[in-house]
Structure formats: structure tokens, C-alpha cells
Design a protein around this motif. Structure first.
Motif, mmCIF file in Angstrom:
data_model
loop_
_atom_site.group_PDB
_atom_site.id
_atom_site.type_symbol
_atom_site.label_atom_id
_atom_site.label_comp_id
_atom_site.label_asym_id
_atom_site.label_seq_id
_atom_site.Cartn_x
_atom_site.Cartn_y
_atom_site.Cartn_z
ATOM 1 N N GLN A 39 98.232 72.577 86.316
ATOM 2 C CA GLN A 39 98.848 71.613 87.224
ATOM 3 C C GLN A 39 98.380 70.187 86.914
ATOM 4 O O GLN A 39 99.178 69.238 86.950
ATOM 5 C CB GLN A 39 98.511 71.981 88.670
ATOM 6 C CG GLN A 39 99.153 73.278 89.138
ATOM 7 C CD GLN A 39 98.761 73.635 90.563
ATOM 8 O OE1 GLN A 39 98.107 72.844 91.255
ATOM 9 N NE2 GLN A 39 99.176 74.829 91.014
ATOM 10 N N THR B 195 82.141 84.180 85.476
ATOM 11 C CA THR B 195 83.455 83.989 86.125
ATOM 12 C C THR B 195 84.271 85.271 85.997
ATOM 13 O O THR B 195 84.408 85.827 84.892
ATOM 14 C CB THR B 195 84.217 82.829 85.455
ATOM 15 O OG1 THR B 195 83.410 81.647 85.514
ATOM 16 C CG2 THR B 195 85.532 82.569 86.157
ATOM 17 N N SER C 236 87.816 69.325 83.649
ATOM 18 C CA SER C 236 88.278 70.383 84.554
ATOM 19 C C SER C 236 87.359 71.593 84.581
ATOM 20 O O SER C 236 87.613 72.537 85.325
ATOM 21 C CB SER C 236 89.694 70.817 84.141
ATOM 22 O OG SER C 236 90.586 69.723 84.195
ATOM 23 N N ASP D 80 89.805 86.495 88.814
ATOM 24 C CA ASP D 80 90.460 85.716 89.865
ATOM 25 C C ASP D 80 90.031 84.251 89.796
ATOM 26 O O ASP D 80 90.862 83.333 89.903
ATOM 27 C CB ASP D 80 90.105 86.298 91.244
ATOM 28 C CG ASP D 80 90.711 87.687 91.438
ATOM 29 O OD1 ASP D 80 91.751 87.969 90.806
ATOM 30 O OD2 ASP D 80 90.130 88.472 92.210
ATOM 31 N N SER D 81 88.727 84.019 89.628
ATOM 32 C CA SER D 81 88.238 82.636 89.520
ATOM 33 C C SER D 81 88.804 81.973 88.275
ATOM 34 O O SER D 81 89.145 80.788 88.275
ATOM 35 C CB SER D 81 86.714 82.619 89.492
ATOM 36 O OG SER D 81 86.180 83.177 90.667
ATOM 37 N N GLU E 208 94.999 77.692 86.543
ATOM 38 C CA GLU E 208 96.138 77.109 87.266
ATOM 39 C C GLU E 208 95.860 75.648 87.595
ATOM 40 O O GLU E 208 96.758 74.788 87.518
ATOM 41 C CB GLU E 208 96.394 77.908 88.549
ATOM 42 C CG GLU E 208 97.618 77.433 89.350
ATOM 43 C CD GLU E 208 98.902 77.526 88.551
ATOM 44 O OE1 GLU E 208 99.812 76.698 88.787
ATOM 45 O OE2 GLU E 208 98.995 78.405 87.660
ATOM 46 N N LYS E 209 94.600 75.350 87.943
ATOM 47 C CA LYS E 209 94.227 73.956 88.211
ATOM 48 C C LYS E 209 94.429 73.096 86.964
ATOM 49 O O LYS E 209 94.964 71.986 87.034
ATOM 50 C CB LYS E 209 92.779 73.903 88.672
ATOM 51 C CG LYS E 209 92.261 72.480 88.867
ATOM 52 C CD LYS E 209 90.784 72.481 89.213
ATOM 53 C CE LYS E 209 90.245 71.058 89.292
ATOM 54 N NZ LYS E 209 88.783 71.039 89.549
ATOM 55 N N MET F 16 91.667 82.630 86.916
ATOM 56 C CA MET F 16 93.077 82.304 87.198
ATOM 57 C C MET F 16 93.163 80.983 87.960
ATOM 58 O O MET F 16 94.022 80.129 87.677
ATOM 59 C CB MET F 16 93.709 83.433 88.017
ATOM 60 C CG MET F 16 94.021 84.686 87.194
ATOM 61 S SD MET F 16 95.419 84.451 86.084
ATOM 62 C CE MET F 16 96.759 84.297 87.274
ATOM 63 N N ALA F 17 92.234 80.785 88.931
ATOM 64 C CA ALA F 17 92.263 79.557 89.721
ATOM 65 C C ALA F 17 91.970 78.351 88.840
ATOM 66 O O ALA F 17 92.633 77.302 88.942
ATOM 67 C CB ALA F 17 91.248 79.653 90.858
ATOM 68 N N VAL F 18 90.974 78.470 87.955
ATOM 69 C CA VAL F 18 90.639 77.360 87.055
ATOM 70 C C VAL F 18 91.805 77.065 86.128
ATOM 71 O O VAL F 18 92.175 75.910 85.903
ATOM 72 C CB VAL F 18 89.363 77.684 86.256
ATOM 73 C CG1 VAL F 18 89.114 76.625 85.178
ATOM 74 C CG2 VAL F 18 88.165 77.787 87.176
#
Length: 694
Positions: free
Chosen positions: A640, A626, A604, A629-630, A636-637, A632-634
Motif C-alpha cells: 500500500q 515473524t 518499512s 500472519d505478521s 500489505e503495508k 502478511m501485515a508487513v
């Protein structure tokens, strides 16, 4: 020898001696025996001493190479112990302060890795909390080397100790102490101890000859391993002279005296990695035994040969003297003109003289016939001598100054395989240019100085192969004492030269094989050290980087942030309810969950990022370049992906993730980690299976 003639009484000439010192045949033959034996014995002694010196020098090099290989083996053992200790320092039981579990884990590591004998866990006061030599729960002493412990807590780095008295064993031991970092500071010290038996095993594996002394020496000069008599000397200091020498010079050899008082030739090698040394001592009596035996054999042989030669000389002198004396009366009678009845001595030459005297007195007419017979006998002797020269490949030559030319014996033609042309034509043909110049210069030097000389030169046989010649020459003096020419000999020494070349090649082959063996062992040790380094930087269960690697990576990213302003983010990841998984399904299933999760985390993130197992069920990810915000996206990915991934025997597994971005105002790299940890606890406090940032 120097006679003058005068008229004696009765008108007959009498012989008077000129006063020169006369020698008996016994003395002359005795001196002949000595002159034949002494040069050979002196040459044999010189060659033997040179061979002994070369052999000893080679033995020193070989012994130093052996000490170097043993030193690398000791390094390998110490680094293996350090790797095992660092692996223990990441045990989850330390975070939970579950000392019983750590006691069990330490015992398993010792049994499987064979890296040490004892594992001790100590706090900052030096009090032992776990000692694998004692059952868990028994009273434990304090750490055996408080200075070492204080150094670990002060520096936060692993330390390899010297030999000290163990706190529990009360006998010599060494340890590799590794700090246990919790909340950014050293909380405990884990020591992996080794008994001297381990170093003795390394020395025993070398199979050194009986009587040799070998020792493993720590940085303070204390014996950590020793053969022979390890129980007597381990824990004591080596000799002061030897310890000073190995402190000053990394490798070498010297003559010293062992702890038992035995003179030895000692070689050593000090490790540039650990500072520990290995010394090997060879008893000088063993080195010199062969020298003494050879010298004794040479001496006895010389005495026996001398006695035998003198005995033979005495017998020969006795026979010669008797034969000579037997001719006195016939010679006197012949001089007086009387008829002679010559005796027959047992010496051929004396008998021939006696017969000649008899024939001269009786049949002067047969003088011519006798002379021809003598010439014939001389020709036979000359033929025998020529044959002996041919078989021995020995020849004679003569240079005439007046004629400016060289004459040679028949055997010289045999040596070269053809008739020799004039001397000038030998240049560049049968004699290479350099050899011809050597011989020509030697002839001129003898003519100029009157001193003989010798040389060994290569030559060309007519059959197309090279031969070697031993040339010797000396002056020929005329009646007035001036030098009228040069006489010399040449001996074909090709076989001797070939034997010397074969011996040199054998020595070179042996040295090459020895160097190849040392290189191979060095490569094997290097490969083993690289494998240990990988083990020390990788989590054994998940295959991810361990905490040591993550700390190093965080430090480098922090330095880059300070230098370039390039931001990075830290993700602190924890498995929700992991203890329940272990309690319900067992630790084996829990390990499978950790391994599967590690694979998902590695997939990931980018190749430029790092994910590491931080401890237990906690993981740490460092995202290079990073922002929050980036990150947070990683995160959350990742959350999930894991939540949707089925885990065998468990079903769904969820994660809580804490995020923090590194800031220029941070004092060190630990600041971002602490903020990510706080965010993780916030995620757990507010329901788990979520991402929070700080």
C-alpha cells in the motif's frame, strides 16, 4: 746491555759482551713502527666488520618490511579484483541471459574500476560465453584453467587462481573466478583476469635500486610478476631452493642464486590471506662491494703508512746511528784521559753528549753548572709534558702499597676541575660508588695477579656534570721483583662517549621512522581492504545489502530456527511492469525508481530485519521472529505504501509480493525462498499489485 769488566793487555780494562742478541737501531725503529700501526689497523678492521654486519642485518629487516608492504599491495589488487567480479556476478543481464548486455557491462566495469584486464563468462562445460578481449559474437575458446572452473562449480565459492595459460590470449594470466548462483545452484562462472603487467606495476612503483630483483609469486611458485626481464621469466617457476623456503616460512631472508645465476641476498613475505608471496633479491656483489672497497682502502692505507713509517724510521735510524758512531772516538779519548775535541752531530741529544764530553775533558769545574743546566732543560720538558697532558685531558696516577695512598699528576686535577681529596673520599663524590668500586677492584686485582687491566667509568666533574674516563693500570715491581705499587693513566673520553650516544640516537630515530612508515602503510592498506569489503557486500545502485549478504543472513536465520525454533518469514518482492518503465522512460528513470523503492522498503521494516536487492527489479526481505500472519501485515503495508507513493516521471508503481514462512522441516534456507518465489509468481499470475503466500 749486560757487560762485564776484565783487565786487558797493558793494564787497561776491556769490555766484553755477555752474549745477548743485539739489535740495530734500524730494526728497533721498524718494530716500533709496526707496533704502533698494527693495533690500530686491527681495531679498525674489527670495527668495520662489526658495522658491516649490523648494516647488513638492518638491511635484511628493511627489505623484509618492503616485501611485506608489496605483498599487502598484491593482496589489495587481488581483493579489488574479487570485489569487481562479485559485483559483476549480480548483473541483471545474467538472469536474462543477455550476453551482449553483460559484455557491455563487463567492459564498463573494467574501464571504471581498473580492477582487471579481462572478463570471461563460462558455462559448466568450460565454454566461454563472453570474453571482453573479443567482440561480442566472435567464436570463443574454452576456459584456460578447467580445474579452477570445476572447483568453482563444485564449491560455489570465489577462487583466486594461480598463473595459467589463458585460453584466448595463449600467454600467462591469472583470474579471480566467482560463481553465478541461479535457482540455488551454480549456473555460470565469471572470471576477472589480470595480466602480469599489473603486478609488474606494483613492483615498479616501489622504485627499487637498479640491479635488485623483485618478483610476485603465486601459491605454486610460479612468477606472476618480475623485475628485471619480466618477458623472460613470467610464467616460469622460481628457483627450487627459494620456493621451498617461502613455502615453509612466511617471512625471512636467505642467500640464494637468481634465475640469471647472480648470487643474491633474498628476502620474502607470504600473504596469509591469498597465499601469494613477494620476493626481493639484492645482489651480494653490491652488498660486498663497499666491504671490498673499505678493506682495499684499509690495506692500501696500511701499506702506505707502513712504507712511510719504515722510510722515516730508516732516515731517523741513519741519523741516530751516525750521531752515536760520532761519539765513539771522543768517548774512547775521554776514557784514556786525553783532551777531547767533540764533534757536533746533527742529533740534539748526541750533540749534547758530545758537548758534555768536551766540557768534561776541558772544564771539570763546570760540571755542576752543566748539571744545573740539564736540570733546567728537564724542567722545561716536564712543563711541556704537563701542558700536553692538560690539553689532551690525560693524567697519570700511582698507588703505593706501603703508604696505602694515591698520588696523581697535575692534569688529573684539571680533568676533575678541582684538587683531588684522598682516594677513600672520592667514593660517592667525584667518583660514583660503582666507578670507585671498579677502580678499587682493579688496583687490588693488579696487586694480586700482576696483570694490567683497563675500564671505562663515569665520573663527576666539580662543575656539576658527568664525564667519562678511560682507566688503565699495571704493576710496579721493586728491585726484588715483588709488586710495590700500581701505576696508571686516565684519559677524559667524554666527547667520544657523547659522539657514540649521538650515533645511537640517530640510529634509533631512523629505525623509529621506518617502523612508523610501515605502520602507516599497513593502516592505509587495511582501510582500503575494508572499503573493498563494504563494496562487495552492498548493492551499488540502491545502497541495500546485495545477494551475498542476504544469502548469509538467510543461512544464519535458518540455523537459529533449527537451534531455537524461532520462526522467520521471507518476502519476495517484484516491481510490476518494470521492463515497461525502462522501455518507456529509459534505464536512468528505471534506476531512480529502484533507488526510491529501496528507501521505502528500508523504512518499512524493523532494524532487526533485512531487505536486500536480489537481482534486477527483485528484492528479498527476511523478517526475524515473524509468523505468516505478521508477515502478511508487513507485506500489505509495504504494497500500500508503494502504491500510494508518487514516483517522479513515472507516477504510480505497484508491487507483487510472495510470502513464505520458514519451517522446521525445511532441508535448508533455500526452501522458504523457493516457496516465496512460487507465491510471487502466483501474485503476478492472478493480476499483480497483490500479496500471496505459500
Amino acid at each position: 746491555m749486560g757487560f762485564s769488566a776484565e783487565q786487558g793487555s797493558g793494564g787497561k780494562p776491556t769490555v766484553q759482551h755477555a752474549g745477548r742478541h743485539r739489535h740495530r737501531i734500524y730494526a728497533v725503529l721498524a718494530w716500533l713502527v709496526l707496533s704502533c700501526l698494527l693495533p690500530g689497523m686491527i681495531a679498525a678492521c674489527v670495527l668495520f666488520m662489526r658495522d658491516y654486519a649490523e648494516g647488513r642485518a638492518q638491511l635484511e629487516k628493511t627489505t623484509i618490511a618492503t616485501a611485506r608492504a608489496l605483498s599487502q599491495a598484491v593482496d589489495s589488487q587481488l581483493l579489488k579484483g574479487m570485489a569487481a567480479a562479485q559485483a559483476l556476478s549480480t548483473a541483471g543481464a545474467l538472469t536474462r541471459q543477455d550476453w551482449a548486455a553483460f559484455h557491455e557491462r563487463a567492459g564498463s566495469v573494467l574501464a571504471l574500476s581498473k580492477a582487471g584486464d579481462i572478463v570471461v563468462l563460462s558455462d559448466a562445460t568450460g565454454q566461454q560465453l563472453v570474453n571482453t578481449l573479443r567482440k561480442f559474437g566472435e567464436p570463443l575458446p574454452r576456459h584456460g584453467d578447467m580445474a579452477l572452473l570445476e572447483r568453482v562449480f563444485a564449491t560455489g565459492k570465489p577462487v583466486i587462481s594461480d598463473i595459467y595459460l589463458g585460453g584466448a590470449l595463449r600467454k600467462p594470466v591469472m583470474s579471480i573466478d566467482v560463481p553465478i548462483i541461479q535457482d540455488g545452484k551454480v549456473a555460470y562462472d565469471v572470471s576477472l583476469g589480470m595480466l602480469p603487467d599489473r603486478f609488474n606495476s606494483i613492483l615498479l612503483a616501489q622504485n627499487l635500486p637498479p640491479g635488485w630483483v623483485a618478483a610476485v609469486i603465486d601459491r605454486n611458485g610460479t612468477l606472476a610478476g618480475r623485475l628485471p626481464s619480466p618477458e623472460k621469466f613470467i610464467g616460469q617457476k622460481g628457483t627450487a631452493e627459494f620456493i621451498q623456503k617461502i613455502t615453509d616460512v612466511p617471512e625471512g631472508a636467505m642467500e640464494t642464486v637468481s634465475r640469471e645465476g647472480i648470487p643474491t641476498l633474498s628476502a620474502w613475505s607470504r600473504s596469509p590471506i591469498t597465499g601469494w608471496s613477494v620476493g626481493i633479491g639484492i645482489p651480494r656483489a653490491e652488498l660486498e662491494a663497499s666491504l671490498r672497497k673499505s678493506l682495499l682502502a684499509l690495506g692500501l692505507g696500511f701499506v702506505l703508512l707502513l712504507l712511510l713509517g719504515l722510510a722515516l724510521a730508516w732516515l731517523a735510524a741513519r741519523r741516530i746511528a751516525g750521531a752515536v758512531r760520532a761519539l765513539t772516538a771522543p768517548a774512547t779519548a775521554l776514557g784514556a784521559g786525553k783532551r777531547v775535541v767533540a764533534p757536533l752531530p746533527n742529533i740534539v741529544e748526541a750533540a749534547e753528549v758530545a758537548e758534555a764530553i768536551g766540557r768534561a775533558s776541558e772544564l771539570l769545574a763546570e760540571r755542576t753548572a752543566d748539571l744545573e743546566q740539564a736540570n733546567k732543560s728537564l724542567s722545561v720538558r716536564d712543563a711541556e709534558l704537563r701542558e700536553a697532558h692538560r690539553l689532551a685531558r690525560f693524567g697519570a696516577w700511582r698507588w703505593s702499597i706501603e703508604a696505602g695512598a694515591m698520588s696523581v699528576s697535575e692534569s688529573v686535577h684539571t680533568i676533575f676541575g678541582r684538587e683531588l681529596p684522598p682516594f677513600q673520599q672520592l667514593r660517592g663524590s667525584l667518583l660514583p660508588v660503582e666507578s670507585w668500586e671498579t677502580m678499587h677492584t682493579a688496583i687490588q686485582d693488579v696487586i694480586r695477579t700482576g696483570v694490567g687491566c683497563s675500564a671505562e667509568v663515569p665520573a663527576n666533574h666539580d662543575g656539576g656534570y658527568q664525564i667519562w674516563l678511560d682507566l688503565r693500570c699495571g704493576p710496579i715491581h721493586g728491585a726484588d721483583g715483588t709488586i710495590v705499587g700500581v701505576t696508571g693513566t686516565m684519559l677524559d673520553i667524554t666527547q667520544r662517549k657523547q659522539a657514540e650516544l649521538a650515533l645511537q640516537r640517530t640510529r634509533e630515530t631512523y629505525v623509529q621512522q621506518l617502523e612508523e612508515d610501515v605502520a602507516r602503510r599497513t593502516m592505509e592498506l587495511t582501510s582500503a581492504n575494508e572499503a573493498l569489503d563494504r563494496l562487495a557486500r552492498t548493492d551499488a545502485l540502491t545502497g541495500l545489502a546485495n545477494r551475498t549478504v542476504s544469502d548469509e543472513h538467510l543461512h544464519m536465520e535458518f540455523l537459529r530456527l533449527k537451534r531455537t525454533g524461532s520462526a522467520y518469514a521471507v518476502l519476495f518482492i517484484d516491481i510490476d511492469y518494470f521492463k515497461s518503465i525502462n522501455d518507456t522512460h529509459g534505464h536512468g528513470i528505471g534506476d531512480q525508481v529502484l533507488q526510491q523503492l529501496a528507501g521505502l522498503l528500508a523504512q518499512s521494516i524493523r532494524e532487526t530485519d533485512l531487505v536486500a536487492r536480489y537481482g534486477g527489479e527483485e528484492f528479498l526481505a527476511v523478517l526475524t521472529d515473524t509468523d505468516i500472519d505478521s508477515a502478511m501485515a508487513v507485506a500489505e503495508k509495504i504494497r500500500q505504501t508503494v502504491a500510494q507513493e508518487p514516483f517522479p516521471n513515472v507516477g504510480q508503481v505497484t508491487l507483487s509480493v510472495g510470502i513464505a514462512a520458514a519451517q522446521l522441516a525445511d532441508e535448508n534456507e533455500d526452501a522458504a525462498v523457493r516457496r516465496a518465489d512460487e507465491a510471487l509468481y502466483e501474485a503476478k499470475r492472478t493480476g499483480r499489485n497483490k500479496v500471496c503466500f505459500c
